[in-house]
Design an enzyme around this catalytic site. Structure first.
Site, PDB file in Angstrom:
ATOM      1  N   ARG A  51      13.026  40.215  28.548  1.00 22.96           N
ATOM      2  CA  ARG A  51      11.863  41.107  28.486  1.00 22.96           C
ATOM      3  C   ARG A  51      10.943  40.655  27.357  1.00 22.96           C
ATOM      4  O   ARG A  51      11.370  40.037  26.397  1.00 22.96           O
ATOM      5  CB  ARG A  51      12.331  42.544  28.247  1.00 22.96           C
ATOM      6  CG  ARG A  51      13.054  43.091  29.457  1.00 22.96           C
ATOM      7  CD  ARG A  51      13.137  44.595  29.420  1.00 22.96           C
ATOM      8  NE  ARG A  51      13.738  45.088  28.198  1.00 22.96           N
ATOM      9  CZ  ARG A  51      13.609  46.336  27.787  1.00 22.96           C
ATOM     10  NH1 ARG A  51      12.901  47.207  28.478  1.00 22.96           N
ATOM     11  NH2 ARG A  51      14.191  46.737  26.671  1.00 22.96           N
ATOM     12  N   LYS A  89      26.690  40.958  24.311  1.00 22.93           N
ATOM     13  CA  LYS A  89      25.780  40.767  25.454  1.00 22.93           C
ATOM     14  C   LYS A  89      26.292  39.676  26.398  1.00 22.93           C
ATOM     15  O   LYS A  89      26.487  38.526  26.003  1.00 22.93           O
ATOM     16  CB  LYS A  89      24.371  40.431  24.928  1.00 22.93           C
ATOM     17  CG  LYS A  89      23.353  40.372  26.041  1.00 22.93           C
ATOM     18  CD  LYS A  89      21.965  40.753  25.580  1.00 22.93           C
ATOM     19  CE  LYS A  89      20.953  40.446  26.659  1.00 22.93           C
ATOM     20  NZ  LYS A  89      19.684  41.098  26.500  1.00 22.93           N
ATOM     21  N   ARG A 140      18.914  51.163  20.578  1.00 27.32           N
ATOM     22  CA  ARG A 140      19.858  50.615  19.582  1.00 27.32           C
ATOM     23  C   ARG A 140      20.776  51.727  19.096  1.00 27.32           C
ATOM     24  O   ARG A 140      20.366  52.880  19.013  1.00 27.32           O
ATOM     25  CB  ARG A 140      19.096  50.073  18.364  1.00 27.32           C
ATOM     26  CG  ARG A 140      18.151  48.924  18.658  1.00 27.32           C
ATOM     27  CD  ARG A 140      18.889  47.581  18.688  1.00 27.32           C
ATOM     28  NE  ARG A 140      17.994  46.495  19.000  1.00 27.32           N
ATOM     29  CZ  ARG A 140      17.617  46.107  20.212  1.00 27.32           C
ATOM     30  NH1 ARG A 140      18.053  46.774  21.267  1.00 27.32           N
ATOM     31  NH2 ARG A 140      16.818  45.087  20.410  1.00 27.32           N
TER      32      ARG A 140
HETATM   33  P1  ATP Z   1      16.506  45.068  24.356  1.00 28.67           P
HETATM   34  O1  ATP Z   1      16.290  44.821  25.821  1.00 28.67           O
HETATM   35  O2  ATP Z   1      17.189  46.350  24.112  1.00 28.67           O
HETATM   36  O3  ATP Z   1      15.271  44.915  23.531  1.00 28.67           O
HETATM   37  P2  ATP Z   1      17.642  42.476  23.588  1.00 28.67           P
HETATM   38  O4  ATP Z   1      17.463  42.207  22.123  1.00 28.67           O
HETATM   39  O5  ATP Z   1      18.936  42.021  24.168  1.00 28.67           O
HETATM   40  O6  ATP Z   1      17.561  44.013  23.894  1.00 28.67           O
HETATM   41  P3  ATP Z   1      16.228  41.242  25.740  1.00 28.67           P
HETATM   42  O7  ATP Z   1      14.772  40.948  25.910  1.00 28.67           O
HETATM   43  O8  ATP Z   1      16.869  42.181  26.698  1.00 28.67           O
HETATM   44  O9  ATP Z   1      16.440  41.738  24.271  1.00 28.67           O
HETATM   45  O10 ATP Z   1      17.028  39.859  25.862  1.00 28.67           O
HETATM   46  C1  ATP Z   1      16.603  38.704  25.183  1.00 28.67           C
HETATM   47  C2  ATP Z   1      17.504  38.436  24.001  1.00 28.67           C
HETATM   48  O11 ATP Z   1      18.822  38.147  24.473  1.00 28.67           O
HETATM   49  C3  ATP Z   1      17.121  37.194  23.219  1.00 28.67           C
HETATM   50  O12 ATP Z   1      16.174  37.510  22.221  1.00 28.67           O
HETATM   51  C4  ATP Z   1      18.447  36.734  22.622  1.00 28.67           C
HETATM   52  O13 ATP Z   1      18.751  37.473  21.457  1.00 28.67           O
HETATM   53  C5  ATP Z   1      19.456  37.142  23.670  1.00 28.67           C
HETATM   54  N1  ATP Z   1      19.836  36.040  24.577  1.00 28.67           N
HETATM   55  C6  ATP Z   1      19.140  34.968  25.002  1.00 28.67           C
HETATM   56  N2  ATP Z   1      19.858  34.214  25.850  1.00 28.67           N
HETATM   57  C7  ATP Z   1      21.038  34.834  25.988  1.00 28.67           C
HETATM   58  C8  ATP Z   1      22.201  34.554  26.732  1.00 28.67           C
HETATM   59  N3  ATP Z   1      22.309  33.499  27.538  1.00 28.67           N
HETATM   60  N4  ATP Z   1      23.231  35.428  26.605  1.00 28.67           N
HETATM   61  C9  ATP Z   1      23.157  36.507  25.811  1.00 28.67           C
HETATM   62  N5  ATP Z   1      22.091  36.824  25.079  1.00 28.67           N
HETATM   63  C10 ATP Z   1      21.035  35.999  25.169  1.00 28.67           C
HETATM   64  C1  BTN Z   2      17.021  40.367  29.381  1.00 26.62           C
HETATM   65  O1  BTN Z   2      18.147  40.580  28.922  1.00 26.62           O
HETATM   66  O2  BTN Z   2      15.979  40.661  28.785  1.00 26.62           O
HETATM   67  C2  BTN Z   2      16.865  39.795  30.767  1.00 26.62           C
HETATM   68  C3  BTN Z   2      17.336  38.361  30.899  1.00 26.62           C
HETATM   69  C4  BTN Z   2      17.089  37.865  32.323  1.00 26.62           C
HETATM   70  C5  BTN Z   2      17.418  36.407  32.486  1.00 26.62           C
HETATM   71  C6  BTN Z   2      17.287  35.969  33.932  1.00 26.62           C
HETATM   72  S1  BTN Z   2      17.953  34.355  34.215  1.00 26.62           S
HETATM   73  C7  BTN Z   2      17.233  34.317  35.802  1.00 26.62           C
HETATM   74  C8  BTN Z   2      15.843  34.923  35.664  1.00 26.62           C
HETATM   75  N1  BTN Z   2      14.901  33.948  35.209  1.00 26.62           N
HETATM   76  C9  BTN Z   2      14.406  34.244  34.032  1.00 26.62           C
HETATM   77  O3  BTN Z   2      13.562  33.552  33.416  1.00 26.62           O
HETATM   78  N2  BTN Z   2      14.912  35.389  33.572  1.00 26.62           N
HETATM   79  C10 BTN Z   2      15.870  35.941  34.504  1.00 26.62           C
END
Ligand code: ATP
Ligand code: BTN
Length: 316
Positions: free
Chosen positions: A116, A180, A314
């Site tokens: 996101r 995560k 959070r």
């Molecule tokens: P929220 O959605 O509550 O803001 P979030 O910090 O997990 O939570 P997201 O936008 O959902 O943010 O997910 C992106 C984040 O996930 C990245 O900034 C990084 O910290 C983490 N991330 C990136 N790649 C991976 C992965 N392959 N597995 C787990 N976490 C990842």
């Molecule tokens: C999140 O946690 O914010 C969402 C992560 C979503 C990752 C998937 S991987 C397949 C698809 N292609 C992308 O670029 N993002 C989603």
């Protein structure tokens, strides 16, 4: 040198000697060694064992693309690139070119994987699952606010059947043992009236080793939990089937039967949490979700319900 062919050669089982590769690609062994190093620089984990040759690290197991295409035949168009920017973008391009109503895009590696708010989704080669399901639905965007909840529940229910105790964090995060494991990125295209294009992107960590230090928060993967390398192809096909079943139910009957399932997976159920949206912070107790998939928060001044938006939850 066609680098894709070299990746294909390395993806075959066993070791591949510099000499054999040099012969196959009509170049010197030094030339092969140079290309192997280029692949390593691009993030491909390639081992080299003296006297044997090159091979991918054991947790690198390419998808069986023929099997995926065969399983999806007649159900959805299939886009499978070895490497792509983002599978969500592949689906958007497919819709823009008017190529059909249902598409499944997957890949071994994303170079522009996104979460996101454009956050980076780390997507190394042949270790995890990255896919996007694209659907043209006869619904208005306003009717789809609970969709990422339904997608999370589909994944959690499937993995629960495999004794993997998934947790979900509202609205789009997949956790395992408090770390995560994956995420969901739902994007909607269309006007206020139906139909609309739905792009459901899912990333799930499967065999990625903890030595990978590209992620700036605690993360988990299925192989670490189960102690064995997971067959990504099988799981990907099961995910497609599970997701389409749940989405069909959602399109026909809405959220109501899904909302009841949420509390069993809710990572912070009945716990104090903070909701953050830009500069705004709201504190309260997480009461789970409402019938639209919105979050119910018990604050000092009463219950508030938050129906989506770019909000992060959070623990306090
Ligand atoms: P929220 O959605 O509550 O803001 P979030 O910090 O997990 O939570 P997201 O936008 O959902 O943010 O997910 C992106 C984040 O996930 C990245 O900034 C990084 O910290 C983490 N991330 C990136 N790649 C991976 C992965 N392959 N597995 C787990 N976490 C990842
Ligand atoms: C999140 O946690 O914010 C969402 C992560 C979503 C990752 C998937 S991987 C397949 C698809 N292609 C992308 O670029 N993002 C989603």
């Amino acid at each position: 040198m066609n680098i894709d062919l070299l990746i294909d050669a390395l993806a075959k089982e066993g070791f591949h000697s510099g000499q054999a590769l040099a012969k196959e690609f009509s170049m010197s062994r030094a030339g092969i060694s140079k290309w192997i190093n280029k692949l390593r620089d691009a993030g491909y984990d390639i081992h080299s064992v003296p006297g044997k040759g090159y091979c991918f690290a054991p947790y690198v197991q390419p998808l069986d693309t023929d099997k995926i295409k065969a399983q999806l035949k007649g159900k959805a168009s299939c886009i499978i690139n070895r490497e792509t920017g983002s599978t969500n973008e592949d689906v958007k391009r497919f819709f823009r070119a008017n190529l059909g109503n249902r598409v499944f895009a997957t890949t071994e590696k994303q170079t522009q994987g996104r979460g996101r708010r454009g956050r980076v989704w780390h997507s190394p080669y042949a270790q995890n699952i990255y896919f996007s399901l694209g659907l043209k639905l006869d619904l208005a965007i306003s009717e789809l606010s609970g969709l990422s909840i339904v997608v999370g529940l589909a994944i959690a229910d499937l993995l629960k059947q495999k004794s993997i105790p998934i947790q979900l964090k509202w609205p789009n995060d997949i956790y395992l043992e408090g770390k995560k494991l994956g995420g969901i990125l739902v994007e909607l295209e269309g006007a206020f009236e139906p139909p609309c294009n739905v792009i459901i992107g899912v990333g799930l960590n499967i065999n990625m080793p903890q030595q990978d230090q590209q992620i700036d928060q605690a993360w988990h993967c299925l192989s670490e939990f189960s102690g064995q390398v997971i067959n990504r192809t099988e799981l990907l096909i099961e995910l497609y089937q599970q997701l389409t079943t749940y989405i069909t139910e959602f399109c026909e009957h809405g959220m109501s039967q899904f909302a009841d399932k949420w509390s069993q997976y809710d990572l912070y159920y009945h716990q104090p949490v903070q909701l953050m949206s830009g500069e705004q912070v709201q504190t309260g107790t997480n009461l789970g979700i409402n019938e639209q998939g919105g979050l119910r928060l018990q604050t000092e001044t009463g219950e508030v319900q938050i129906n989506g938006g770019e909000i992060s939850l959070r623990p306090v």
